[in-house]
Scaffold this motif. Structure first.
Motif, PDB file in Angstrom:
ATOM      1  N   ILE A   1     -13.644 -35.584  16.491  1.00  0.00           N
ATOM      2  CA  ILE A   1     -12.723 -34.874  15.606  1.00  0.00           C
ATOM      3  C   ILE A   1     -11.511 -35.769  15.396  1.00  0.00           C
ATOM      4  O   ILE A   1     -10.804 -36.102  16.339  1.00  0.00           O
ATOM      5  CB  ILE A   1     -12.299 -33.525  16.211  1.00  0.00           C
ATOM      6  CG1 ILE A   1     -13.523 -32.652  16.414  1.00  0.00           C
ATOM      7  CG2 ILE A   1     -11.272 -32.846  15.323  1.00  0.00           C
ATOM      8  CD1 ILE A   1     -13.236 -31.366  17.157  1.00  0.00           C
ATOM      9  N   GLN A   2     -11.328 -36.174  14.174  1.00  0.00           N
ATOM     10  CA  GLN A   2     -10.187 -37.034  13.864  1.00  0.00           C
ATOM     11  C   GLN A   2      -9.128 -36.195  13.160  1.00  0.00           C
ATOM     12  O   GLN A   2      -9.375 -35.590  12.132  1.00  0.00           O
ATOM     13  CB  GLN A   2     -10.605 -38.178  12.944  1.00  0.00           C
ATOM     14  CG  GLN A   2     -11.528 -39.155  13.600  1.00  0.00           C
ATOM     15  CD  GLN A   2     -11.906 -40.284  12.655  1.00  0.00           C
ATOM     16  OE1 GLN A   2     -11.688 -40.192  11.462  1.00  0.00           O
ATOM     17  NE2 GLN A   2     -12.461 -41.328  13.198  1.00  0.00           N
ATOM     18  N   GLU A   3      -7.964 -36.175  13.771  1.00  0.00           N
ATOM     19  CA  GLU A   3      -6.844 -35.488  13.147  1.00  0.00           C
ATOM     20  C   GLU A   3      -5.901 -36.544  12.597  1.00  0.00           C
ATOM     21  O   GLU A   3      -5.350 -37.339  13.341  1.00  0.00           O
ATOM     22  CB  GLU A   3      -6.108 -34.622  14.160  1.00  0.00           C
ATOM     23  CG  GLU A   3      -6.890 -33.427  14.613  1.00  0.00           C
ATOM     24  CD  GLU A   3      -6.074 -32.530  15.516  1.00  0.00           C
ATOM     25  OE1 GLU A   3      -4.831 -32.569  15.432  1.00  0.00           O
ATOM     26  OE2 GLU A   3      -6.688 -31.814  16.306  1.00  0.00           O
ATOM     27  N   THR A   4      -5.759 -36.550  11.314  1.00  0.00           N
ATOM     28  CA  THR A   4      -4.831 -37.490  10.690  1.00  0.00           C
ATOM     29  C   THR A   4      -3.714 -36.687  10.047  1.00  0.00           C
ATOM     30  O   THR A   4      -3.935 -35.641   9.448  1.00  0.00           O
ATOM     31  CB  THR A   4      -5.531 -38.341   9.624  1.00  0.00           C
ATOM     32  OG1 THR A   4      -6.095 -37.466   8.646  1.00  0.00           O
ATOM     33  CG2 THR A   4      -6.633 -39.185  10.242  1.00  0.00           C
ATOM     34  N   HIS A   5      -2.533 -37.191  10.224  1.00  0.00           N
ATOM     35  CA  HIS A   5      -1.359 -36.563   9.624  1.00  0.00           C
ATOM     36  C   HIS A   5      -0.778 -37.498   8.566  1.00  0.00           C
ATOM     37  O   HIS A   5       0.418 -37.618   8.427  1.00  0.00           O
ATOM     38  CB  HIS A   5      -0.314 -36.247  10.697  1.00  0.00           C
ATOM     39  CG  HIS A   5      -0.822 -35.306  11.735  1.00  0.00           C
ATOM     40  ND1 HIS A   5      -1.000 -33.973  11.485  1.00  0.00           N
ATOM     41  CD2 HIS A   5      -1.217 -35.500  13.011  1.00  0.00           C
ATOM     42  CE1 HIS A   5      -1.468 -33.382  12.571  1.00  0.00           C
ATOM     43  NE2 HIS A   5      -1.611 -34.293  13.514  1.00  0.00           N
ATOM     44  N   HIS A   6      -1.642 -38.134   7.864  1.00  0.00           N
ATOM     45  CA  HIS A   6      -1.232 -39.096   6.851  1.00  0.00           C
ATOM     46  C   HIS A   6      -1.030 -38.350   5.533  1.00  0.00           C
ATOM     47  O   HIS A   6      -1.924 -37.690   5.036  1.00  0.00           O
ATOM     48  CB  HIS A   6      -2.323 -40.160   6.700  1.00  0.00           C
ATOM     49  CG  HIS A   6      -1.974 -41.227   5.728  1.00  0.00           C
ATOM     50  ND1 HIS A   6      -2.011 -41.017   4.381  1.00  0.00           N
ATOM     51  CD2 HIS A   6      -1.575 -42.511   5.896  1.00  0.00           C
ATOM     52  CE1 HIS A   6      -1.661 -42.131   3.758  1.00  0.00           C
ATOM     53  NE2 HIS A   6      -1.394 -43.038   4.672  1.00  0.00           N
TER      54      HIS A   6
END
Length: 190
Positions: A69-74
């Motif tokens: 699970i990749q959480e990106t806040h980009h």
């Protein structure tokens, strides 16, 4: 002809035979119903076993290969281009509006303050001119032509009056300084 007893006996025999047929049919139906219930119960058990086996297999696969699970806040903001929420016309309108409003915000309020101060000063000078003009009229009971001529020459921009007023202004300030110094000397003597 047959007697009543024989007819009744025959009829009773026939009813008895039919009841036996119905009874056997009911027994068969009950047996088939029991078989169906047993079959459905077995089917449910098999289905539950299959579901549990599938769940177990899924858990094993997930435990062996956990999902990534990749959480990106980009966050990406696009101001120009086809994905922009602004059209080029809107963006140019906003920029133009800002360029017009910034000088107004910067220069308009002081302009109005100056203008109100200038208007107030103009009103004071007009009142003073009217006072001098009408006071001279009251004393001489004629039109004060000297004041009218002087005002017209000042409006024409003749430098003689501005030079004269500057020299008188200098003399007046010197006189005020002398008076202030005399007042200070008197305070020191006391």
């Amino acid at each position: 002809m047959a007697t009543n007893d024989e007819i009744i006996l025959k009829l009773m025999q026939h009813v008895s035979d039919e009841l036996e047929n119905i009874s056997t049919k009911v027994n068969r139906l009950e047996q088939s119903k029991e078989r169906n219930e047993i079959f459905l119960a077995r089917q449910r058990e098999l289905l539950n076993e299959n579901i549990q086996a599938t769940n177990k297999a899924f858990r094993e696969v997930i435990e062996e290969n956990p999902p990534i699970i990749q959480e990106t806040h980009h966050s990406q903001y696009i101001l120009f281009g086809k994905d922009s929420p602004f059209s080029s016309k809107l963006l140019l309108s906003v920029i133009t509006l800002l360029l017009v409003c910034i000088p107004m915000i910067k220069y308009v309020p002081p302009f109005f303050n100056e203008r109100s101060a200038l208007k107030e000063e103009k009103d004071h000078y007009k009142l003073f001119y009217d006072y001098v003009f009408l006071n001279a009229f009251e004393k001489t009971k004629t039109v004060p032509t000297e004041i009218v001529r002087t005002m017209n020459e000042i409006k024409a921009g003749k430098p003689i009056y501005s030079n004269y007023v500057d020299s008188l202004n200098t003399q007046y300030h010197i006189h005020l300084k002398k008076e202030n110094l005399k007042a200070e000397l008197q305070k020191l003597e006391e």
